[in-house]
Motif scaffolding. Structure first.
Motif, PDB file in Angstrom:
ATOM      1  N   GLU A  43       0.823  -1.206   0.000  1.00 33.11           N
ATOM      2  CA  GLU A  43       0.000   0.000   0.000  1.00 33.11           C
ATOM      3  C   GLU A  43       0.860   1.260   0.000  1.00 33.11           C
ATOM      4  OE1 GLU A  43      -4.025  -1.853   2.027  1.00 33.11           O
ATOM      5  OE2 GLU A  43      -2.713  -0.624   3.285  1.00 33.11           O
ATOM      6  N   MET A  46      -4.434   6.800   6.667  1.00 35.08           N
ATOM      7  CA  MET A  46      -4.113   5.374   6.494  1.00 35.08           C
ATOM      8  C   MET A  46      -2.675   5.088   6.929  1.00 35.08           C
ATOM      9  SD  MET A  46      -6.784   3.751   5.392  1.00 35.08           S
ATOM     10  CE  MET A  46      -7.689   4.840   6.481  1.00 35.08           C
ATOM     11  N   HIS A  85      -1.255   2.728   9.866  1.00 33.24           N
ATOM     12  CA  HIS A  85      -0.297   1.645   9.631  1.00 33.24           C
ATOM     13  C   HIS A  85       0.777   1.646  10.712  1.00 33.24           C
ATOM     14  CE1 HIS A  85      -1.114   1.384   4.975  1.00 33.24           C
ATOM     15  NE2 HIS A  85      -2.065   0.806   5.696  1.00 33.24           N
ATOM     16  N   GLU A 113     -10.509   2.098   4.786  1.00 33.71           N
ATOM     17  CA  GLU A 113      -9.682   1.881   3.599  1.00 33.71           C
ATOM     18  C   GLU A 113     -10.476   1.248   2.447  1.00 33.71           C
ATOM     19  OE1 GLU A 113      -5.144   0.868   3.724  1.00 33.71           O
ATOM     20  OE2 GLU A 113      -6.283  -0.989   3.844  1.00 33.71           O
ATOM     21  N   HIS A 144      -9.408   0.429  10.651  1.00 35.89           N
ATOM     22  CA  HIS A 144      -8.609   0.824   9.487  1.00 35.89           C
ATOM     23  C   HIS A 144      -9.264   0.324   8.195  1.00 35.89           C
ATOM     24  CE1 HIS A 144      -4.916   1.825   7.302  1.00 35.89           C
ATOM     25  NE2 HIS A 144      -4.943   0.617   6.763  1.00 35.89           N
ATOM     26  N   ASN A 145      -9.565  -0.959   8.172  1.00 38.75           N
ATOM     27  CA  ASN A 145     -10.097  -1.560   6.941  1.00 38.75           C
ATOM     28  C   ASN A 145     -11.489  -1.025   6.600  1.00 38.75           C
ATOM     29  OD1 ASN A 145      -7.740  -3.011   6.940  1.00 38.75           O
ATOM     30  ND2 ASN A 145      -8.660  -4.915   7.673  1.00 38.75           N
TER      31      ASN A 145
END
Ligand SMILES: [Fe+2]
Ligand SMILES: [Fe+2]
Length: 159
Positions: free
Chosen positions: A54, A74, A78, A120, A116-117
């Protein structure tokens, strides 16, 4: 990655596989079963590689196309995910493995990944079909199939 599946779906599949493996590990811990440390480290290899893909291959063209803030968020997340993986690995290496502490770190990691997902997938991944050149998309697909992260690579906010 076949063109029929598409990059966004392939990346979403990776999220689901990684989530399921961490959940299986945490579940074994909570039932006091023997945990498969090898399986968890393979999962972390896959998650670090996913983050590498990513940050190094996928996000730069999307950021160039104008999606600045979401990419910034994002990458920050991470860093948090990366540090939680490090913390889990530290715990696993320590001689007196504290199952409760390990379990709560795994739960925190799962919660972070979930948040997060959930952003995203709907906000960033649709851009994979719009903002990448054919060559860039091919590079991402090739890496997804067989690419390896450089051993010493650390994500932007984990440095
Ligand atoms: Fe991500
Ligand atoms: Fe992702």
């Amino acid at each position: 990655v076949s063109a029929a599946i598409g990059l966004a779906d392939a990346l979403t599949n990776e999220h689901q596989e990684i989530d399921a493996q961490i959940a299986a590990f945490a579940h074994a811990l909570s039932e006091d079963r023997v945990v498969d440390v090898g399986a968890l480290s393979r999962t972390f290899v896959a998650l670090r590689r996913h983050i590498y893909l990513e940050e190094e291959l996928l996000f730069p063209p999307i950021r160039r196309a104008g999606l600045l803030m979401p990419i910034l968020v994002m990458n920050k997340e991470h860093g948090e995910i990366w540090r939680l993986m490090d913390a889990v690995e530290d715990r696993l290496r320590s001689p007196a493995m504290d199952a409760d502490a390990l379990r709560s770190l795994c739960r925190e990691l799962m919660a972070r990944l979930d948040q997060h997902n959930a952003k995203e997938e709907p906000i960033v991944y649709p851009h994979t079909a719009i903002d990448l050149t054919t060559a860039e998309a091919a590079g991402v697909a090739e890496f997804l199939d067989a690419g390896r992260m450089p051993a010493d690579w650390i994500c932007e906010h984990g440095r």
